[in-house]
Design an enzyme around this catalytic site. Structure first.
Site, PDB file in Angstrom:
ATOM      1  N   GLU A 128       0.832  -1.200   0.000  1.00 23.30           N
ATOM      2  CA  GLU A 128       0.000   0.000   0.000  1.00 23.30           C
ATOM      3  C   GLU A 128       0.864   1.246   0.000  1.00 23.30           C
ATOM      4  OE1 GLU A 128      -2.143  -0.745   3.635  1.00 23.30           O
ATOM      5  OE2 GLU A 128      -0.881   0.632   4.766  1.00 23.30           O
TER       6      GLU A 128
ATOM      7  N   HIS B 158       3.814  -0.351  10.725  1.00 20.16           N
ATOM      8  CA  HIS B 158       3.301   0.981  10.435  1.00 20.16           C
ATOM      9  C   HIS B 158       2.046   1.277  11.242  1.00 20.16           C
ATOM     10  CE1 HIS B 158       1.061  -1.646   7.674  1.00 20.16           C
ATOM     11  NE2 HIS B 158       0.082  -0.757   7.752  1.00 20.16           N
TER      12      HIS B 158
ATOM     13  N   ARG C 142      -2.182  -7.254  13.701  1.00 25.01           N
ATOM     14  CA  ARG C 142      -1.969  -6.246  14.737  1.00 25.01           C
ATOM     15  C   ARG C 142      -0.899  -6.702  15.719  1.00 25.01           C
ATOM     16  NH1 ARG C 142      -7.714  -6.471  15.536  1.00 25.01           N
ATOM     17  NH2 ARG C 142      -8.782  -5.025  14.158  1.00 25.01           N
TER      18      ARG C 142
END
Length: 313
Positions: free
Chosen positions: A115, A172, A192
């Site tokens: 991304e 990130h 996560r």
């Protein structure tokens, strides 16, 4: 085909969601915690519909399945890209995404997630997390296990107009006070590492420590490249990124731009201002696809657009 495919966004309420979507889109958005708008998506978790024209009401996934000619006959079971607007009132979780190989093996054949982010707006002295500071996998596991987040995480200041490429394996997190546009592979796989011990439905949100530590790249290498802006009559052009999954360009139009659509498809996102695209009114918050064979699109007005598509052959 030269019919513009305007898309209706799919809005997502998030525990960290903000309240600036109304300003971005120019109309009321249900709820006050809308964190994401999936503005170009054929993903099962948020399938955009065509707003008008002969395909009005049809989903993007339906078009991909039934009219592959609109996308240059590209192969694949899924439309390849997903574009989001993200509005963070609070910090997002510390997270990481897998690559195609890992996701394909561990997530039932899903795509990995590469991304990129373009910062649309942010509060003063805002920052984000991109990367980490561990020099070895042993040190990485030690820091994560002991929750030494301040030591582990690479915090970077941000300003409107900044751009970041987030390759798979990059730790990130978007932080509070940030509004951005994200272009990514068509995937929703997120692992996560930490979520500030927040509760959702009275329970801590799920973490994915083992998978996350499997895929984190160590040591971290910055993926940002040099950007150059070309000044032309009527507009400025900046190539933001070209990678294996997408190209992303930004155009700041002062009067007009003739955009040659010679690709399988192009996604046009108006991120500021207003004008026309082949005499059709467009404004900030509009996201559309120029299908294969569209030809040359004439954009007129004062506006900034982000144009994304699959890599050039």
């Amino acid at each position: 085909m030269n019919e513009l495919l305007k898309l209706e966004p799919v809005f997502k309420q998030m525990i960290w969601g903000g309240n600036r979507m109304k300003d971005y889109f120019g109309y009321d958005i249900p709820g006050d915690d809308t964190g994401e708008a999936w503005v170009v998506s054929a993903h099962p978790q948020g399938d955009c519909r065509i707003r008008e024209g002969r395909f009005a009401g049809k989903t993007l996934s339906w078009l991909w399945k039934e009219h592959r000619e609109l996308f240059g006959g590209l192969e694949g079971d899924q439309f390849p890209l997903l574009v989001k607007i993200i509005d963070a009132r609070d910090d997002l979780s510390i997270q990481v995404h897998p690559d195609d190989a890992y996701a394909g093996e561990k997530e039932g054949g899903a795509l990995g997630k590469t991304e990129c982010w373009y910062i649309l707006d942010c509060k003063d002295q805002a920052d984000i997390i991109v990367g980490h500071r561990a020099k070895s996998r042993e040190k990485m596991r030690e820091m994560i296990g002991e929750k030494r987040w301040n030591e582990f995480l690479n915090v970077r200041p941000i300003h409107p107009g900044d751009f970041f490429q987030i390759n798979p394996g990059t730790v990130h997190a978007i932080k509070n006070g940030t509004l951005l546009i994200e272009i990514q592979q068509n995937s929703a796989i997120t692992y996560r590492l930490y979520d500030y011990d927040r509760l959702s439905g009275g329970k801590p949100r799920e973490l994915h420590l083992d998978k996350a530590m499997d895929v984190i790249r160590c040591p971290y290498e910055d993926a940002a490249g040099d950007r150059t802006t070309r000044h032309e009559e009527g507009y400025d052009h900046t190539r933001l990124i070209s990678c294996d999954y997408y190209t992303v360009d930004k155009y700041d139009i002062q009067s007009s731009l003739s955009l040659n659509q010679d690709r399988p498809f192009l996604i046009v996102s108006v991120i500021s201002g207003e004008g026309t695209l082949d005499k059709t009114a467009v404004k900030k918050g509009d996201h559309m696809i120029l299908p294969c064979g569209y030809g040359t699109a004439l954009l007129e007005g004062e506006m900034s657009i982000v144009v994304s598509g699959v890599p050039e052959s």
